[in-house]
Scaffold this active site. Structure first.
Site, PDB file in Angstrom:
ATOM      1  N   ASP A  24       1.011  -1.082  -0.090  1.00 56.25           N
ATOM      2  CA  ASP A  24       0.147   0.117  -0.052  1.00 56.25           C
ATOM      3  C   ASP A  24       0.875   1.149   0.010  1.00 56.25           C
ATOM      4  O   ASP A  24       1.528   1.633   0.980  1.00 56.25           O
ATOM      5  CB  ASP A  24      -0.778  -0.056   1.101  1.00 56.25           C
ATOM      6  CG  ASP A  24      -1.564   1.280   1.431  1.00 56.25           C
ATOM      7  OD1 ASP A  24      -1.881   1.866   0.664  1.00 56.25           O
ATOM      8  OD2 ASP A  24      -1.718   1.467   2.862  1.00 56.25           O
ATOM      9  N   ASP A  28      -3.895   4.029   2.697  1.00 59.77           N
ATOM     10  CA  ASP A  28      -5.163   3.778   2.809  1.00 59.77           C
ATOM     11  C   ASP A  28      -5.622   2.367   3.375  1.00 59.77           C
ATOM     12  O   ASP A  28      -6.699   2.026   3.499  1.00 59.77           O
ATOM     13  CB  ASP A  28      -6.060   4.405   1.754  1.00 59.77           C
ATOM     14  CG  ASP A  28      -5.673   3.552   0.446  1.00 59.77           C
ATOM     15  OD1 ASP A  28      -5.018   2.541   0.622  1.00 59.77           O
ATOM     16  OD2 ASP A  28      -6.428   3.848  -0.548  1.00 59.77           O
ATOM     17  N   ASP A  32      -1.980  -1.318  -3.901  1.00 60.04           N
ATOM     18  CA  ASP A  32      -2.037  -0.546  -4.993  1.00 60.04           C
ATOM     19  C   ASP A  32      -0.893  -0.685  -5.857  1.00 60.04           C
ATOM     20  O   ASP A  32      -0.070  -1.171  -5.904  1.00 60.04           O
ATOM     21  CB  ASP A  32      -2.425   0.885  -4.608  1.00 60.04           C
ATOM     22  CG  ASP A  32      -1.309   1.345  -3.919  1.00 60.04           C
ATOM     23  OD1 ASP A  32      -0.184   1.426  -4.076  1.00 60.04           O
ATOM     24  OD2 ASP A  32      -1.624   2.101  -2.739  1.00 60.04           O
ATOM     25  N   ASP A 101      -5.064 -10.683 -15.167  1.00 61.11           N
ATOM     26  CA  ASP A 101      -6.239 -11.735 -15.106  1.00 61.11           C
ATOM     27  C   ASP A 101      -7.260 -11.056 -16.015  1.00 61.11           C
ATOM     28  O   ASP A 101      -7.908 -10.054 -15.940  1.00 61.11           O
ATOM     29  CB  ASP A 101      -6.874 -11.642 -13.490  1.00 61.11           C
ATOM     30  CG  ASP A 101      -7.238 -12.836 -12.861  1.00 61.11           C
ATOM     31  OD1 ASP A 101      -8.129 -13.727 -13.412  1.00 61.11           O
ATOM     32  OD2 ASP A 101      -6.504 -13.240 -12.093  1.00 61.11           O
ATOM     33  N   ASP A 211      -9.369 -16.442 -16.101  1.00 64.57           N
ATOM     34  CA  ASP A 211     -10.484 -16.905 -14.870  1.00 64.57           C
ATOM     35  C   ASP A 211     -11.369 -18.067 -15.560  1.00 64.57           C
ATOM     36  O   ASP A 211     -12.337 -17.465 -16.269  1.00 64.57           O
ATOM     37  CB  ASP A 211     -11.062 -15.826 -14.299  1.00 64.57           C
ATOM     38  CG  ASP A 211     -11.706 -16.288 -13.225  1.00 64.57           C
ATOM     39  OD1 ASP A 211     -10.909 -16.238 -12.313  1.00 64.57           O
ATOM     40  OD2 ASP A 211     -13.144 -15.911 -12.599  1.00 64.57           O
ATOM     41  N   GLU A 264      -7.492 -20.975 -16.193  1.00 64.42           N
ATOM     42  CA  GLU A 264      -7.937 -21.469 -14.892  1.00 64.42           C
ATOM     43  C   GLU A 264      -9.208 -22.355 -15.186  1.00 64.42           C
ATOM     44  O   GLU A 264     -10.206 -21.904 -15.569  1.00 64.42           O
ATOM     45  CB  GLU A 264      -8.229 -20.424 -13.914  1.00 64.42           C
ATOM     46  CG  GLU A 264      -8.602 -21.227 -12.362  1.00 64.42           C
ATOM     47  CD  GLU A 264      -9.701 -20.544 -11.703  1.00 64.42           C
ATOM     48  OE1 GLU A 264      -9.649 -20.629 -10.349  1.00 64.42           O
ATOM     49  OE2 GLU A 264     -10.449 -19.775 -11.974  1.00 64.42           O
ATOM     50  N   HIS A 333      -4.636 -17.166  -4.539  1.00 63.24           N
ATOM     51  CA  HIS A 333      -5.441 -16.366  -3.597  1.00 63.24           C
ATOM     52  C   HIS A 333      -6.810 -16.959  -3.290  1.00 63.24           C
ATOM     53  O   HIS A 333      -7.505 -16.270  -2.549  1.00 63.24           O
ATOM     54  CB  HIS A 333      -5.721 -15.145  -4.470  1.00 63.24           C
ATOM     55  CG  HIS A 333      -6.518 -15.426  -5.662  1.00 63.24           C
ATOM     56  ND1 HIS A 333      -6.346 -15.996  -6.818  1.00 63.24           N
ATOM     57  CD2 HIS A 333      -7.743 -14.841  -6.127  1.00 63.24           C
ATOM     58  CE1 HIS A 333      -7.031 -16.206  -7.577  1.00 63.24           C
ATOM     59  NE2 HIS A 333      -8.161 -15.667  -7.194  1.00 63.24           N
ATOM     60  N   ASP A 334      -6.962 -18.217  -3.809  1.00 66.31           N
ATOM     61  CA  ASP A 334      -8.235 -18.935  -3.495  1.00 66.31           C
ATOM     62  C   ASP A 334      -7.867 -20.077  -2.530  1.00 66.31           C
ATOM     63  O   ASP A 334      -8.843 -21.002  -2.097  1.00 66.31           O
ATOM     64  CB  ASP A 334      -8.775 -19.528  -4.768  1.00 66.31           C
ATOM     65  CG  ASP A 334      -9.495 -18.679  -5.630  1.00 66.31           C
ATOM     66  OD1 ASP A 334      -9.772 -17.566  -5.301  1.00 66.31           O
ATOM     67  OD2 ASP A 334      -9.657 -18.818  -6.782  1.00 66.31           O
TER      68      ASP A 334
HETATM   69  O1  ISL Z   1     -12.183 -21.130  -4.362  1.00 71.50           O
HETATM   70  C1  ISL Z   1     -13.142 -21.515  -4.973  1.00 71.50           C
HETATM   71  C2  ISL Z   1     -14.180 -22.165  -4.282  1.00 71.50           C
HETATM   72  O2  ISL Z   1     -13.878 -23.055  -3.322  1.00 71.50           O
HETATM   73  C3  ISL Z   1     -12.956 -22.035  -6.383  1.00 71.50           C
HETATM   74  O3  ISL Z   1     -14.016 -22.902  -6.683  1.00 71.50           O
HETATM   75  C4  ISL Z   1     -13.043 -20.997  -7.133  1.00 71.50           C
HETATM   76  O4  ISL Z   1     -14.183 -20.238  -7.311  1.00 71.50           O
HETATM   77  C5  ISL Z   1     -12.903 -21.218  -8.615  1.00 71.50           C
HETATM   78  O5  ISL Z   1     -11.435 -21.840  -8.544  1.00 71.50           O
HETATM   79  C6  ISL Z   1     -12.861 -20.023  -9.677  1.00 71.50           C
HETATM   80  O6  ISL Z   1     -11.863 -19.069  -9.083  1.00 71.50           O
HETATM   81  C7  ISL Z   1     -11.839 -17.805  -9.982  1.00 71.50           C
HETATM   82  O7  ISL Z   1     -13.016 -17.150  -9.994  1.00 71.50           O
HETATM   83  C8  ISL Z   1     -13.840 -16.915  -9.033  1.00 71.50           C
HETATM   84  C9  ISL Z   1     -13.105 -15.806  -8.095  1.00 71.50           C
HETATM   85  O8  ISL Z   1     -14.004 -15.773  -6.871  1.00 71.50           O
HETATM   86  C10 ISL Z   1     -11.928 -16.619  -7.631  1.00 71.50           C
HETATM   87  O9  ISL Z   1     -11.183 -15.446  -6.906  1.00 71.50           O
HETATM   88  C11 ISL Z   1     -10.936 -16.932  -8.978  1.00 71.50           C
HETATM   89  O10 ISL Z   1      -9.894 -17.319  -8.685  1.00 71.50           O
HETATM   90  C12 ISL Z   1     -15.082 -15.810  -9.612  1.00 71.50           C
HETATM   91  O11 ISL Z   1     -14.514 -14.999 -10.707  1.00 71.50           O
HETATM   92 CA    CA Z   2      -3.277   2.105  -1.107  1.00 72.26          CA
END
Ligand code: ISL
Ligand code: CA
Length: 568
Positions: A24, A28, A32, A101, A211, A264, A333-334
């Site tokens: 950041d 804030d 960023d 992405d 995605d 993905e 990130h998931d």
């Molecule tokens: O993290 C999941 C649920 O357990 C996965 O099913 C995830 O939703 C899936 O891999 C799709 O992910 C991607 O699209 C989503 C978004 O929320 C995720 O961050 C992204 O990586 C919808 O855009």
């Molecule tokens: Ca910031």
């Protein structure tokens, strides 16, 4: 374009940045783009060649940027288009390319297309999305009591349809109700997407992480046959219509640029994955699969089971053997943090994180490192729901409540699996808020992991035996060994809880040994003959010779080069 130039991405390691949580710059509490620019020297020093930027487009942030309201501008809190251009050029100076992405299965419900679409059934944008009348409920035929058009469920739990009072119809959303699915049966949608792709590629980006790209095309809207989660998937996962779209995008857009795509791809098996990324078909360049991530739960990620290394490595071997080139990852990130999941985040934090690094960086394919993984960031061990920001976690928690799950079980599910574990701010140093904000004292948007004083970049930069130093060494090693970069993969029979494989190209052969457990494991006689005369290229236990290598210590990892004359 020479052959090498067109496959440059095979020789790079990718680093994923979740912008909200990286750095950041203006205080804030939200990461960023200027913050990212300030850390480019760090990334260059780490040795990565590509940054994958999670979404930075305009978004109302229902799903932290995965709900886009303008594809051709930057979210204000992240900066401006000017900042983005600067990021691309500053990265280029350091020989780092940027991929973005691409979230095109759905937009935000606040995207102008959807705002128009929901206005009336004859609006020109109506067919940009998937609208249907509800099914009449026989018991009561009034509108309010109608049922959704089919039985499909959302990835975030609950029905995949939302009723909209303006026109009295439902729209489809495979993710949150603020993420309506685009309609790829309408050619105008793809035409718009092509323009968006060109906009960014012309600006100088080097590709896209696409995605949930294999679910964008819905062949029919019939009821799904399954009764469990993700009902309806047979009508939208990896359909012929999706393959056609990907071929079209490659032919008419991507092939004109020196770029790559990684899809993905959810719910794919190896044969579907091959169809999506084999070079002959001209669709994607590689895909992220989920099968290895599915080995530590029953049914879905909310019901975790004990990690079983052999189950996990068997899946890795299958994918290594069935695909020519994999997009390798242990975190994003998931997903929860890999050291807390496949390693050990207490007693063996240091060695187990290094062992996972060894595995990630020596498999055949392009490695993807997620921010913080290179310093062994751990799960956050949140204390209650008030600390959780992720939309998916809230959906699931609400559903579990509706189903009368006791509150302690509900919390356990979230605590073990919430995506927020991966999203706590990056730990740069041991100062206030882990150095996440370069100035000011604003509360970060998500709580900092309390272990930041011991696990942070500054400490690990100064320590040549740190996890960070291990990543650096392994990335240098990977670049210096053609067998590790591009050699064949061959798994060797190995004792329980260990993983041993060879990478070979021309006359060069590297052998990788990993112990994925917290106990010492004896190597088989066969393996011992195999490693005899080998020379150590990397050890996470300061081993310098193979002389006493008859056992692997807890979480031990070794890379060695087999010398000529070894038994094959
Ligand atoms: O993290 C999941 C649920 O357990 C996965 O099913 C995830 O939703 C899936 O891999 C799709 O992910 C991607 O699209 C989503 C978004 O929320 C995720 O961050 C992204 O990586 C919808 O855009
Ligand atoms: Ca910031």
């Amino acid at each position: 374009m020479t052959k090498n130039e067109s496959t440059w991405w095979k020789e790079k390691a990718v680093y994923q940045i979740y912008p909200r949580s990286f750095c950041d710059s203006n205080g804030d509490g939200i990461g960023d783009i200027p913050g990212i620019i300030s850390k480019l020297d760090y990334l260059q020093d780490l040795g990565i060649g590509v940054i994958w930027l999670s979404p930075v487009y305009c978004s109302p942030n229902d799903d932290n940027g995965y709900d886009i309201s303008n594809y051709c501008d930057i979210q204000k809190e992240f900066g401006s288009l000017k900042d983005m251009k600067k990021l691309i050029s500053e990265a280029k100076k350091r020989d780092i390319r940027i991929i973005m992405d691409l979230v095109i299965n759905h937009t935000s419900d606040e995207h102008p297309w959807f705002i128009e679409s929901r206005k009336s059934t004859d609006n020109p944008y109506r067919d940009y999305y998937i609208w249907r009348k509800g099914k009449k409920n026989l018991k009561n035929s009034s509108k309010v009591h109608q049922k959704p058009p089919n039985n499909w469920s959302s990835f975030f739990s609950g029905p995949a349809w939302e009723y909209d009072g303006t026109t009295g119809e439902y729209y489809l959303h495979l993710f949150s109700r603020k993420q309506p699915d685009l309609n790829y049966q309408n050619p105008k949608v793809l035409a718009e997407i092509k323009e968006i792709l060109k906009f960014w590629l012309d600006m100088g980006i080097s590709g896209f992480r696409c995605d949930v790209i294999n679910v964008i095309y819905k062949t029919s809207l019939e009821d799904g046959k399954r009764r469990l989660a993700l009902t309806g998937r047979e009508h939208y996962v990896s359909q012929e219509g999706c393959h056609k779209i990907l071929q079209e995008l490659k032919r008419s857009v991507f092939s004109g640029y020196n770029c790559f795509t990684v899809g993905e791809t959810v719910l794919v098996d190896t044969s579907m994955a091959n169809d999506l990324c084999s070079s002959e078909r001209g669709e994607l360049d590689m895909v992220f699969s989920f099968e290895h991530m599915d080995t530590d739960h029953i049914n879905n990620k909310w019901f975790k089971t004990k990690f079983k290394p052999d189950k996990f490595t068997k899946v890795l071997t299958k994918w290594q053997s069935c695909l020519d080139w994999n997009a390798n990852y242990l975190e994003n990130h998931d997903q929860i943090r890999s050291v807390s999941r496949f390693g050990n985040d207490s007693k063996y934090h240091l060695v187990s994180a290094k062992m996972l690094a060894t595995l990630l960086l020596t498999l055949r394919g392009t490695p993807f490192i997620y921010q913080g993984e290179e310093i062994g960031m751990t799960n956050a061990y949140f204390s209650d729901m008030s600390e959780i920001k992720d939309v998916e976690s809230h959906y699931v928690h609400n559903l579990a409540k509706k189903l009368h799950f006791p509150s302690s079980i509900r919390w356990k599910m979230i605590q073990k699996s919430t995506r927020d574990h991966a999203r706590t701010p990056m730990q740069w140093n041991s100062q206030e808020n882990a150095g996440f904000s370069l100035k000011g004292k604003a509360e970060p948007w998500l709580r900092i992991n309390s272990n930041f004083r011991t696990i942070n970049v500054e400490r690990q930069t100064a320590d040549e035996n740190s996890i960070l130093s291990c990543y650096k060494k392994l990335l240098v090693l990977r670049n210096s060994k053609k067998s590790l970069l591009n050699g064949s993969f061959f798994a060797l029979p190995a004792p329980k809880n260990t993983y041993c494989f060879e990478r070979e190209l021309d006359n060069e052969r590297c052998l990788v040994l990993c112990n994925l457990s917290d106990s010492q494991v004896k190597l088989t006689k066969l393996l011992q003959t195999h490693i005899k005369n080998g020379s150590i290229l990397y050890s996470n236990y300061y081993r310098t010779t193979v002389k006493d290598l008859s056992c692997l210590d807890p979480y031990e990892a070794v890379i060695l080069e087999s010398n000529k004359g070894d038994a094959k």
